[in-house]
Motif scaffolding. Sequence first.
Motif, PDB file in Angstrom:
ATOM      1  N   VAL A  15      10.089  -9.824   4.200  1.00 31.81           N
ATOM      2  CA  VAL A  15       9.109  -8.804   3.413  1.00 31.81           C
ATOM      3  C   VAL A  15       9.900  -8.650   2.137  1.00 31.81           C
ATOM      4  CG1 VAL A  15       8.006  -6.655   3.264  1.00 31.81           C
ATOM      5  CG2 VAL A  15       8.165  -8.085   5.472  1.00 31.81           C
ATOM      6  N   ARG A  16       9.033  -8.435   1.160  1.00 32.70           N
ATOM      7  CA  ARG A  16      10.026  -7.959  -0.117  1.00 32.70           C
ATOM      8  C   ARG A  16       8.926  -7.150  -0.800  1.00 32.70           C
ATOM      9  NH1 ARG A  16      14.004  -8.859   1.229  1.00 32.70           N
ATOM     10  NH2 ARG A  16      15.859 -10.169   0.650  1.00 32.70           N
ATOM     11  N   ASN A  17       9.351  -5.951  -1.160  1.00 34.03           N
ATOM     12  CA  ASN A  17       8.454  -4.770  -1.816  1.00 34.03           C
ATOM     13  C   ASN A  17       8.461  -4.691  -3.331  1.00 34.03           C
ATOM     14  OD1 ASN A  17       6.505  -2.991  -1.465  1.00 34.03           O
ATOM     15  ND2 ASN A  17       7.778  -1.239  -1.312  1.00 34.03           N
ATOM     16  N   SER A  18       7.482  -4.197  -3.980  1.00 36.81           N
ATOM     17  CA  SER A  18       7.509  -4.079  -5.415  1.00 36.81           C
ATOM     18  C   SER A  18       6.980  -2.880  -5.707  1.00 36.81           C
ATOM     19  CB  SER A  18       6.896  -5.224  -6.113  1.00 36.81           C
ATOM     20  OG  SER A  18       5.568  -5.193  -5.893  1.00 36.81           O
ATOM     21  N   TYR A  19       7.285  -2.270  -6.939  1.00 36.53           N
ATOM     22  CA  TYR A  19       6.650  -0.901  -7.329  1.00 36.53           C
ATOM     23  C   TYR A  19       5.937  -1.051  -8.902  1.00 36.53           C
ATOM     24  CZ  TYR A  19       6.488   3.845  -9.172  1.00 36.53           C
ATOM     25  OH  TYR A  19       6.099   5.097  -9.592  1.00 36.53           O
ATOM     26  N   GLY A  20       4.641  -0.979  -8.853  1.00 40.81           N
ATOM     27  CA  GLY A  20       4.119  -0.989 -10.098  1.00 40.81           C
ATOM     28  C   GLY A  20       2.783  -0.183 -10.050  1.00 40.81           C
ATOM     29  N   SER A  21       1.979  -0.171 -11.224  1.00 41.12           N
ATOM     30  CA  SER A  21       0.990   0.778 -11.426  1.00 41.12           C
ATOM     31  C   SER A  21       0.082   0.098 -12.417  1.00 41.12           C
ATOM     32  CB  SER A  21       1.332   2.363 -11.860  1.00 41.12           C
ATOM     33  OG  SER A  21       1.658   2.281 -13.036  1.00 41.12           O
ATOM     34  N   SER A  22      -1.293   0.653 -12.587  1.00 41.84           N
ATOM     35  CA  SER A  22      -2.168   0.004 -13.620  1.00 41.84           C
ATOM     36  C   SER A  22      -1.427   0.407 -15.101  1.00 41.84           C
ATOM     37  CB  SER A  22      -3.267   0.831 -13.689  1.00 41.84           C
ATOM     38  OG  SER A  22      -4.111   0.568 -12.388  1.00 41.84           O
ATOM     39  N   GLU A  23      -0.639   1.424 -15.142  1.00 44.15           N
ATOM     40  CA  GLU A  23      -0.016   1.863 -16.500  1.00 44.15           C
ATOM     41  C   GLU A  23       1.072   1.176 -16.694  1.00 44.15           C
ATOM     42  OE1 GLU A  23      -2.090   5.349 -14.461  1.00 44.15           O
ATOM     43  OE2 GLU A  23      -0.636   3.877 -13.946  1.00 44.15           O
ATOM     44  N   PHE A  24       1.808   0.381 -15.904  1.00 44.41           N
ATOM     45  CA  PHE A  24       2.827  -0.462 -16.206  1.00 44.41           C
ATOM     46  C   PHE A  24       2.977  -1.211 -14.947  1.00 44.41           C
ATOM     47  CE2 PHE A  24       7.068  -2.091 -16.665  1.00 44.41           C
ATOM     48  CZ  PHE A  24       7.272  -2.362 -18.036  1.00 44.41           C
ATOM     49  N   LEU A  25       2.717  -2.649 -15.248  1.00 45.96           N
ATOM     50  CA  LEU A  25       2.452  -3.635 -13.971  1.00 45.96           C
ATOM     51  C   LEU A  25       3.739  -4.065 -13.012  1.00 45.96           C
ATOM     52  CD1 LEU A  25       0.214  -5.146 -12.838  1.00 45.96           C
ATOM     53  CD2 LEU A  25       1.113  -7.129 -13.860  1.00 45.96           C
ATOM     54  N   ALA A  26       4.944  -3.800 -13.854  1.00 49.22           N
ATOM     55  CA  ALA A  26       5.941  -4.012 -12.871  1.00 49.22           C
ATOM     56  C   ALA A  26       7.031  -3.001 -13.347  1.00 49.22           C
ATOM     57  CB  ALA A  26       6.497  -5.582 -13.577  1.00 49.22           C
ATOM     58  N   ILE A  27       6.942  -2.001 -12.461  1.00 50.09           N
ATOM     59  CA  ILE A  27       8.040  -0.709 -12.686  1.00 50.09           C
ATOM     60  C   ILE A  27       9.329  -1.214 -11.961  1.00 50.09           C
ATOM     61  CG2 ILE A  27       8.220   1.609 -12.211  1.00 50.09           C
ATOM     62  CD1 ILE A  27       5.355   2.159 -12.525  1.00 50.09           C
ATOM     63  N   GLU A  43       6.785 -15.715   3.681  1.00 48.87           N
ATOM     64  CA  GLU A  43       6.947 -14.453   2.982  1.00 48.87           C
ATOM     65  C   GLU A  43       5.910 -13.585   2.880  1.00 48.87           C
ATOM     66  OE1 GLU A  43       8.642 -15.434  -0.856  1.00 48.87           O
ATOM     67  OE2 GLU A  43       9.694 -17.090  -0.135  1.00 48.87           O
ATOM     68  N   ILE A  44       6.322 -12.096   2.795  1.00 46.58           N
ATOM     69  CA  ILE A  44       5.171 -11.096   2.627  1.00 46.58           C
ATOM     70  C   ILE A  44       5.437 -10.366   1.459  1.00 46.58           C
ATOM     71  CG2 ILE A  44       3.755  -9.306   3.507  1.00 46.58           C
ATOM     72  CD1 ILE A  44       3.034 -11.648   5.082  1.00 46.58           C
ATOM     73  N   TRP A  45       4.755 -10.251   0.431  1.00 51.35           N
ATOM     74  CA  TRP A  45       5.102  -9.352  -0.911  1.00 51.35           C
ATOM     75  C   TRP A  45       4.139  -8.202  -0.905  1.00 51.35           C
ATOM     76  CZ3 TRP A  45       4.862 -13.725  -5.200  1.00 51.35           C
ATOM     77  CH2 TRP A  45       5.779 -14.594  -4.993  1.00 51.35           C
ATOM     78  N   THR A  46       4.854  -7.091  -0.640  1.00 51.90           N
ATOM     79  CA  THR A  46       3.841  -5.964  -0.753  1.00 51.90           C
ATOM     80  C   THR A  46       4.131  -4.950  -1.892  1.00 51.90           C
ATOM     81  OG1 THR A  46       5.629  -4.721   0.499  1.00 51.90           O
ATOM     82  CG2 THR A  46       4.085  -5.829   1.914  1.00 51.90           C
ATOM     83  N   GLY A  47       2.946  -4.298  -2.090  1.00 53.69           N
ATOM     84  CA  GLY A  47       3.129  -3.241  -3.156  1.00 53.69           C
ATOM     85  C   GLY A  47       1.841  -2.359  -3.057  1.00 53.69           C
ATOM     86  N   GLY A  48       1.568  -1.374  -4.193  1.00 57.18           N
ATOM     87  CA  GLY A  48       0.562  -0.561  -3.925  1.00 57.18           C
ATOM     88  C   GLY A  48       0.658   0.380  -3.229  1.00 57.18           C
ATOM     89  N   GLU A  49       1.156   0.611  -2.101  1.00 52.66           N
ATOM     90  CA  GLU A  49       1.435   1.772  -1.419  1.00 52.66           C
ATOM     91  C   GLU A  49       2.754   1.820  -0.926  1.00 52.66           C
ATOM     92  OE1 GLU A  49      -2.887   1.017   1.030  1.00 52.66           O
ATOM     93  OE2 GLU A  49      -0.929   0.211   1.766  1.00 52.66           O
ATOM     94  N   VAL A  61      -4.421 -10.710  -0.796  1.00 55.01           N
ATOM     95  CA  VAL A  61      -5.246 -10.050   0.219  1.00 55.01           C
ATOM     96  C   VAL A  61      -5.416  -8.488  -0.434  1.00 55.01           C
ATOM     97  CG1 VAL A  61      -5.881  -9.336   2.396  1.00 55.01           C
ATOM     98  CG2 VAL A  61      -4.631 -11.594   1.925  1.00 55.01           C
ATOM     99  N   GLY A  62      -6.664  -8.232  -1.072  1.00 52.30           N
ATOM    100  CA  GLY A  62      -6.674  -7.035  -1.479  1.00 52.30           C
ATOM    101  C   GLY A  62      -8.154  -6.715  -1.898  1.00 52.30           C
ATOM    102  N   ALA A  63      -8.395  -5.713  -2.936  1.00 50.36           N
ATOM    103  CA  ALA A  63      -9.524  -5.389  -3.635  1.00 50.36           C
ATOM    104  C   ALA A  63      -9.916  -6.249  -4.639  1.00 50.36           C
ATOM    105  CB  ALA A  63      -9.480  -4.081  -4.003  1.00 50.36           C
ATOM    106  N   THR A  64     -11.004  -7.230  -4.170  1.00 49.86           N
ATOM    107  CA  THR A  64     -11.418  -8.135  -5.250  1.00 49.86           C
ATOM    108  C   THR A  64     -12.749  -7.914  -5.937  1.00 49.86           C
ATOM    109  OG1 THR A  64     -12.453  -9.369  -3.490  1.00 49.86           O
ATOM    110  CG2 THR A  64     -10.285  -9.983  -3.852  1.00 49.86           C
ATOM    111  N   GLY A  65     -13.474  -6.745  -5.852  1.00 52.44           N
ATOM    112  CA  GLY A  65     -14.561  -6.326  -6.281  1.00 52.44           C
ATOM    113  C   GLY A  65     -14.749  -5.831  -7.577  1.00 52.44           C
ATOM    114  N   GLY A  66     -13.673  -5.589  -8.180  1.00 51.51           N
ATOM    115  CA  GLY A  66     -13.439  -4.901  -9.579  1.00 51.51           C
ATOM    116  C   GLY A  66     -12.135  -5.548 -10.602  1.00 51.51           C
ATOM    117  N   HIS A  67     -12.200  -4.981 -11.783  1.00 50.62           N
ATOM    118  CA  HIS A  67     -11.044  -5.435 -12.568  1.00 50.62           C
ATOM    119  C   HIS A  67      -9.752  -4.904 -12.523  1.00 50.62           C
ATOM    120  CE1 HIS A  67     -13.879  -7.413 -15.794  1.00 50.62           C
ATOM    121  NE2 HIS A  67     -14.625  -6.840 -14.826  1.00 50.62           N
ATOM    122  N   PHE A  68      -9.300  -4.807 -11.095  1.00 52.92           N
ATOM    123  CA  PHE A  68      -8.161  -4.308 -10.761  1.00 52.92           C
ATOM    124  C   PHE A  68      -7.148  -5.058 -10.983  1.00 52.92           C
ATOM    125  CE2 PHE A  68     -11.151  -2.872  -7.297  1.00 52.92           C
ATOM    126  CZ  PHE A  68     -11.292  -1.574  -7.807  1.00 52.92           C
ATOM    127  N   ALA A  69      -5.952  -4.320 -11.483  1.00 52.97           N
ATOM    128  CA  ALA A  69      -4.731  -5.007 -12.074  1.00 52.97           C
ATOM    129  C   ALA A  69      -4.109  -6.139 -11.208  1.00 52.97           C
ATOM    130  CB  ALA A  69      -3.544  -3.896 -12.291  1.00 52.97           C
TER     131      ALA A  69
END
Length: 463
Positions: A266-278, A242-248, A166-174
Amino acid sequence: MHTVFDPLRLSSISMDVMAVNRGTPQGIVQRQQARLAQLLEATLRGSRLYRSLWPAGTTANTPLEQLPMVTRGQLMANFDHWVTDPQINLEALRQFTADPTRIAQPWLGRYMVWESSGTSGEPGIFVQDVATMAVYDALEALRRCATRPLARWLDPLGLTERIAFVGATGGHFASYASVQRLRAINPVLSSTMRSFSIQVPTHMLVAQLNAFSPSVVVTYPTVAALLADEARSGALRARPREIWTGGESLSPAVRTHVQQTLGSLVRNSYGSSEFLAIGWECAHGHMHANTDWVILEPVDEHFRPVPPGHPSCSVLLTNLANHVQPLVRYNLSDHLTLHPERCACGSPLPVITVQGRRDEPLIMAGANGQPVTLLPLALSTVLEDEAGVFDFYLHQLDDTTLVLHIPLEGEAGRAAMVRGCAALTAFAIAQGVTAIEVRAELGQAVPRGRSGKACRITACIAD
């Protein structure tokens, strides 16, 4: 559909990732240094931009701290001289990412491409080859904590799961491009993994999730909180395990709200466009950084090193996996604390605390006095994708009024404001807001939060 995937390379990297999981911090340092030397050698050989920025005499063995930091704006302004493959061209890539039908399709037959949302005011385009994607795949598959170990043991490939992104689906987002890539790699996932847009009205999103009945939801913390609210009201009947969160940033309050209301782990992760799986969250609730493949340097406001245990004003990221589009001491602007203590879970990877974007949901007036929630990521996506406005500050004045601040002035600023106000008004009405006024203010600086990123969307304070 052909995609960027090499199972043999994935297998090789996966074995190394598993070895690190059972290894020592010293083993991680050794890998870092060897991979950094390979990265610097490839960068010196192929990137004209870095060769011009780095001191004379720089070699593959030059200590990282002797090299200058770089920014996204600096790199994007010199894109064609930044990348190491001369066939990669920014203008052609922009045409590629402008076409939503090509999301997750290989660029030039061998590159995975995604774009950033432009949080820092400068959108980015990032290119990954098969070697980089193998690293991301291995880290995601082998480091993300299994919330239900027995279920994962009985079904290691997750074939019985129904996964909803569930997220932004209108662009080439990571995140979205990665979901589409996985569906292309494994046709079985085409029916068990689906994407849902946060830009549709909430009642439509809820109806779609009720119909799909996912066992896992992958989303942003603000969306997870919204879904918990919908479940509490009785509208959302789906109960993902399960809820997997990230991005915020995921606050303890939001985590508790989601877990108690939805009954989900709930499990959280940390990533970015610069490195997907920080980073990934272990069973003890601590975020571990994948420092065998990424180097993180917490720094203060003057870009001086911050000692372990102290919060930073920013962090410099070095991506050890990507030799095609090198990121060496890249200013990521996140607020990060690197903790000196080992985690009780036994992992040799360091523990970090991350303070990223903390934009707020806006509660507006709907029909018959019913509140309508406008999600911050959906609002920023509307402004970026539909209005082409990337540097902005959106403030809620009351439950019918928004104030859009744009630093631009003059004709460019007025044109951006017209586009932004129109896009916001149309989106709010489509979400069910019955009366909406978007006020315009030009020449207003965008406020920055403690994370160093722009605090772009803030809610009004209730009386």
